[in-house]
Structure formats: C-alpha cells, structure tokens
Design an enzyme around this catalytic site. Sequence first.
Site, mmCIF file in Angstrom:
data_model
loop_
_atom_site.group_PDB
_atom_site.id
_atom_site.type_symbol
_atom_site.label_atom_id
_atom_site.label_comp_id
_atom_site.label_asym_id
_atom_site.label_seq_id
_atom_site.Cartn_x
_atom_site.Cartn_y
_atom_site.Cartn_z
ATOM 1 N N CYS A 1 0.813 -1.218 0.000
ATOM 2 C CA CYS A 1 0.000 0.000 0.000
ATOM 3 C C CYS A 1 0.847 1.269 0.000
ATOM 4 O O CYS A 1 0.322 2.361 -0.174
ATOM 5 C CB CYS A 1 -0.928 0.012 1.209
ATOM 6 S SG CYS A 1 -0.062 0.077 2.795
ATOM 7 N N HIS B 1 3.182 -2.542 8.615
ATOM 8 C CA HIS B 1 2.118 -2.537 9.623
ATOM 9 C C HIS B 1 1.594 -3.925 9.966
ATOM 10 O O HIS B 1 0.444 -4.085 10.359
ATOM 11 C CB HIS B 1 0.950 -1.665 9.153
ATOM 12 C CG HIS B 1 0.548 -1.936 7.723
ATOM 13 N ND1 HIS B 1 -0.093 -3.092 7.336
ATOM 14 C CD2 HIS B 1 0.716 -1.193 6.601
ATOM 15 C CE1 HIS B 1 -0.312 -3.050 6.032
ATOM 16 N NE2 HIS B 1 0.183 -1.915 5.552
ATOM 17 N N CYS C 1 -1.645 9.555 40.139
ATOM 18 C CA CYS C 1 -1.336 8.280 40.783
ATOM 19 C C CYS C 1 -2.613 7.750 41.432
ATOM 20 O O CYS C 1 -3.280 8.484 42.177
ATOM 21 C CB CYS C 1 -0.249 8.466 41.839
ATOM 22 S SG CYS C 1 0.002 7.003 42.900
ATOM 23 N N CYS D 1 -1.842 7.954 45.680
ATOM 24 C CA CYS D 1 -1.671 9.222 46.391
ATOM 25 C C CYS D 1 -2.211 10.415 45.606
ATOM 26 O O CYS D 1 -2.228 11.538 46.109
ATOM 27 C CB CYS D 1 -0.199 9.445 46.737
ATOM 28 S SG CYS D 1 0.855 9.831 45.312
ATOM 29 N N CYS E 1 7.898 2.760 28.798
ATOM 30 C CA CYS E 1 7.353 1.664 29.598
ATOM 31 C C CYS E 1 6.017 2.061 30.231
ATOM 32 O O CYS E 1 5.871 3.162 30.766
ATOM 33 C CB CYS E 1 8.351 1.270 30.684
ATOM 34 S SG CYS E 1 7.876 -0.185 31.628
ATOM 35 N N CYS F 1 4.979 8.171 46.185
ATOM 36 C CA CYS F 1 4.641 7.080 47.113
ATOM 37 C C CYS F 1 5.191 5.727 46.670
ATOM 38 O O CYS F 1 5.001 4.727 47.351
ATOM 39 C CB CYS F 1 3.129 6.993 47.313
ATOM 40 S SG CYS F 1 2.215 6.415 45.855
ATOM 41 N N CYS G 1 -4.482 1.044 32.247
ATOM 42 C CA CYS G 1 -5.730 0.782 32.971
ATOM 43 C C CYS G 1 -5.682 1.262 34.412
ATOM 44 O O CYS G 1 -6.698 1.184 35.108
ATOM 45 C CB CYS G 1 -6.064 -0.709 32.934
ATOM 46 S SG CYS G 1 -4.937 -1.747 33.903
ATOM 47 N N HIS H 1 -1.608 -6.914 38.269
ATOM 48 C CA HIS H 1 -1.735 -6.661 36.834
ATOM 49 C C HIS H 1 -0.738 -7.449 36.005
ATOM 50 O O HIS H 1 -1.038 -7.891 34.901
ATOM 51 C CB HIS H 1 -1.533 -5.167 36.573
ATOM 52 C CG HIS H 1 -1.711 -4.759 35.145
ATOM 53 N ND1 HIS H 1 -0.721 -4.880 34.202
ATOM 54 C CD2 HIS H 1 -2.779 -4.243 34.498
ATOM 55 C CE1 HIS H 1 -1.164 -4.453 33.045
ATOM 56 N NE2 HIS H 1 -2.408 -4.057 33.198
ATOM 57 N N CYS I 1 -6.240 -6.386 30.471
ATOM 58 C CA CYS I 1 -5.996 -4.980 30.165
ATOM 59 C C CYS I 1 -6.123 -4.692 28.680
ATOM 60 O O CYS I 1 -6.577 -3.635 28.274
ATOM 61 C CB CYS I 1 -4.605 -4.590 30.659
ATOM 62 S SG CYS I 1 -4.179 -2.867 30.359
#
Length: 233
Positions: free
Chosen positions: A2, A7, A39, A42, A52, A60, A68, A75, A82
């Site tokens: 394309c 991709h 956060c 806190c 990342c 904290c 998420c 997790h 997720c």
Amino acid sequence: MCGDAYHCPTTCDVIKKWLVKCLDDSESANYITANTKDCPKCHVCIEKNGGCNHMSCFKCQHEFCWLCMGDWKTHATEYYECSRYKADPKIAEKTAGAKARAALEKYLFYFNRWENHRKSLELEEELLKKINERIEEKVTQGEGTWIDWQYLKDAATHLTKCRYTLKYTYPFAYYMEEIRKPLFEYQQGQLEREIENLSWKVERAESTTVADLKQQMNTTEIQRENLLRDFVA
C-alpha cells in the site's frame, strides 16, 4: 503493497480504514491523549516520560499500569484483561443512542492503546539515543569496547521492533471477527506483558544483568513470533 509504513499484523485494507477512522474521530479522542495522569494511590500528578507502561509513582512508589491504572502486583499476571475490550453482551437490545455511545467507547479503547504505543515508540527512540551516548561515554573512559556494550543497543532496538508490532495489533483487533478474537487477545496480552517487562529492564539496563536482558529479549520475540504465526496468513 500500500506504500505506507510496515504494519504487520494489520492488512493494508484494514490499516487504511483505521487511519481514516482515526482522522475522522480525532476530536472525540482528544481527551485521552494527555501525557499526565494522577497516581491511583496518592493522586499526585505523574508525567509519562518513558516508553514503559509499568509506572512507579515518584512520591509514594506505588507501581501501576499506565493504561488501565491497575495495581502492578496483580496486573503483571493479568495483562490479557488490560488489552481485551469487554463489550456489553446486551448491546443489541439497547437504543440507537446507547449503541452509538458503545461504538465510540469501543473505538476509544483501541485508539487509546494504539496512541499510547505510538508515544512509547517516540520515547524509546530517545532512550536509544541516550544509550548510544552512554556507550560512547563508557568506551571513551576505557570501560570496555563498543562490542562489550552492544547488548544494550540490541535490547533497545529489539524493544522498538516488538512494540511496533504490538501497536498494529490494536487496529487488527478492532476489525477482526469475534470468533477469532479471544485467542488473539490472549496472545496480544502475553506479548504486551513481555514487552513491558523488557521496557522496564531496558530503562534500567545498567543495573540488569546481560543474561537477564537477553533472556527477556528472547521471551518477547517468542511471543511476537507466536502471534504473527497464528494470525498472519
């Protein structure tokens, strides 16, 4: 075929439809493109300054997922949840307005993750530049040769390769048939988990052993190859 950037696993027809949709719905998606979030523990404002998605609050030290906002302790073993969109099973019974909102919600779910990985790629490109500068600094100071530190550059380059594939799994999943989606989403979640583990280690490469970094690269590549083998004709 394309003329666009590579991709895989998304086909040329699907990526064209996806890019048009992103352009058409960009105003609706603007609110999710911010680079800061609070956060979940806190509530201090945090800026994402690395690729990342495994975040650690500077105030904290609470660790959570940028996508998420879930606690990373649980997790890390549930990445499948997720990356999987949970549609309303009773949507067919809802009003036209509710269906329209559900359609937008679905799009935003996939767009959010597509856009997040696009930004992560940009940030990790900057990380690669810093790694090259750091290697040059070490070689200049007599702390080994370029060959000794090549593994750092290899890890960062491999991270980009795998995240690039992951980015394109989201338009692929948005348009794919429901019957094939559960297995795909499971493999997508496994790949995403290993990529974030690799990203976490690359950002802390000098405090990570060579063996650990290479093992994570290998694990990530196996997940990437498994997904492409099973879902790309």
